[in-house]
Design a protein around this motif. Sequence first.
Motif, PDB file in Angstrom:
ATOM      1  N   HIS A  80     -40.052 -16.831  -1.656  1.00  0.00           N
ATOM      2  CA  HIS A  80     -39.626 -15.560  -1.061  1.00  0.00           C
ATOM      3  C   HIS A  80     -39.472 -15.655   0.460  1.00  0.00           C
ATOM      4  O   HIS A  80     -39.366 -14.633   1.133  1.00  0.00           O
ATOM      5  CB  HIS A  80     -40.595 -14.438  -1.427  1.00  0.00           C
ATOM      6  N   ASN A  97     -35.901 -14.805  -3.467  1.00  0.00           N
ATOM      7  CA  ASN A  97     -35.667 -13.409  -3.105  1.00  0.00           C
ATOM      8  C   ASN A  97     -36.512 -13.111  -1.876  1.00  0.00           C
ATOM      9  O   ASN A  97     -37.743 -13.219  -1.924  1.00  0.00           O
ATOM     10  CB  ASN A  97     -36.050 -12.483  -4.259  1.00  0.00           C
ATOM     11  N   THR A  98     -35.871 -12.744  -0.766  1.00  0.00           N
ATOM     12  CA  THR A  98     -36.592 -12.526   0.490  1.00  0.00           C
ATOM     13  C   THR A  98     -36.939 -11.066   0.728  1.00  0.00           C
ATOM     14  O   THR A  98     -37.378 -10.707   1.819  1.00  0.00           O
ATOM     15  CB  THR A  98     -35.765 -13.047   1.679  1.00  0.00           C
ATOM     16  N   ASP A  99     -36.764 -10.215  -0.273  1.00  0.00           N
ATOM     17  CA  ASP A  99     -37.130  -8.808  -0.124  1.00  0.00           C
ATOM     18  C   ASP A  99     -38.599  -8.695   0.270  1.00  0.00           C
ATOM     19  O   ASP A  99     -39.457  -9.398  -0.265  1.00  0.00           O
ATOM     20  CB  ASP A  99     -36.883  -8.071  -1.439  1.00  0.00           C
ATOM     21  N   VAL A 102     -41.486  -8.422  -2.343  1.00  0.00           N
ATOM     22  CA  VAL A 102     -41.545  -9.454  -3.389  1.00  0.00           C
ATOM     23  C   VAL A 102     -42.337 -10.651  -2.900  1.00  0.00           C
ATOM     24  O   VAL A 102     -42.297 -11.011  -1.726  1.00  0.00           O
ATOM     25  CB  VAL A 102     -40.110  -9.887  -3.770  1.00  0.00           C
ATOM     26  N   LEU A 107     -41.913 -12.964  -8.638  1.00  0.00           N
ATOM     27  CA  LEU A 107     -40.683 -13.571  -9.144  1.00  0.00           C
ATOM     28  C   LEU A 107     -40.950 -14.349 -10.442  1.00  0.00           C
ATOM     29  O   LEU A 107     -40.169 -14.283 -11.391  1.00  0.00           O
ATOM     30  CB  LEU A 107     -40.085 -14.505  -8.092  1.00  0.00           C
TER      31      LEU A 107
END
Length: 318
Positions: A80, A97-99, A102, A107
């Motif tokens: 992430h 996913n770099t949100d 998260v 993940l």
Amino acid sequence: MHFDVFNGDADGICALIQLRLNRPLAATLITGIKRDIQLLDKFDVNSGDRITVLDISLQKNSARVNQFLNQGAHIFYVDHHQPGDIPKHPHLKTLINTDSAVCTSLLVNQYLNGKYPLWAITAAFGDNLNHSAEQLAATLKLSQTELETLKNLGIYINYNGYGSCIDDLHFAPDKLYREMTGFQSPFDFINDNHDMFTQLEQGYQEDMANAQRITPEYQSHAVAVFILPDTIWARRVNGVFGNFLANLNPDRAHAVITHNKDNDYQVGVRAPLSNKTGADELCSAFPTGGGRKTAAGINHLPGDKLNSFINKFEDFYS
């Protein structure tokens, strides 16, 4: 041969636990302290080898990823952090996913269709993603006591990963993983390893009590900077102390600074919880800096750059 490569914090450990519960296999473990992220430099591969990489920056390991792919290895990469340019190769599978809501274990939980959510909740709490952890926990109807137990375990595992070397830690991350893996839930691990849990809990509480006696080196409405003394407890507690400060003052950014053995500083930055962004951008402006939007760091900040960092920190979040 299979290699399991994982960050030595709660997120990396809990992500691998989920994957190996789902698919047990013999693997060579490659890990280290939390800030030891260029883990692919620690081993070599042969054609046909398979590598699982969890919770370390692809951007920081891109050269070795490309090298391993060219040597015929297969790589499954879950993370992430900011990845940089992701190679396109038939032997590379990525879940990135770099949100800011998260983490790697969340993940993996999605990838496994929610098979081992208790481990993902533990990891999310460890990464200070409390809202994400509580959202997932709400689907399981956990009691408040059970939720607090998972939160504490996540914090303690994460705390155990910080230090300048393995000797600073209570448990080497590969040892902690080996003790935890195989348990279907964190509650089973705690019940079977109460002494280990208690040691982590007592260490955390003692080190946090020491940290909370430290006054800010610099403070404004936007940021606060804490410099901890050159001691083992300070190196162990710097990450979780940053999370504690972020939760205590959610509208302020925080930097926790410790001394390195190289006579420079290590910096941990937490973005305001009310504005979860920018920590990676700020830290990446310095050599050896990087991380994610909510939490990032600088591994080696020269002593004569401390004032420059504080000024940039203030300007960035003002």
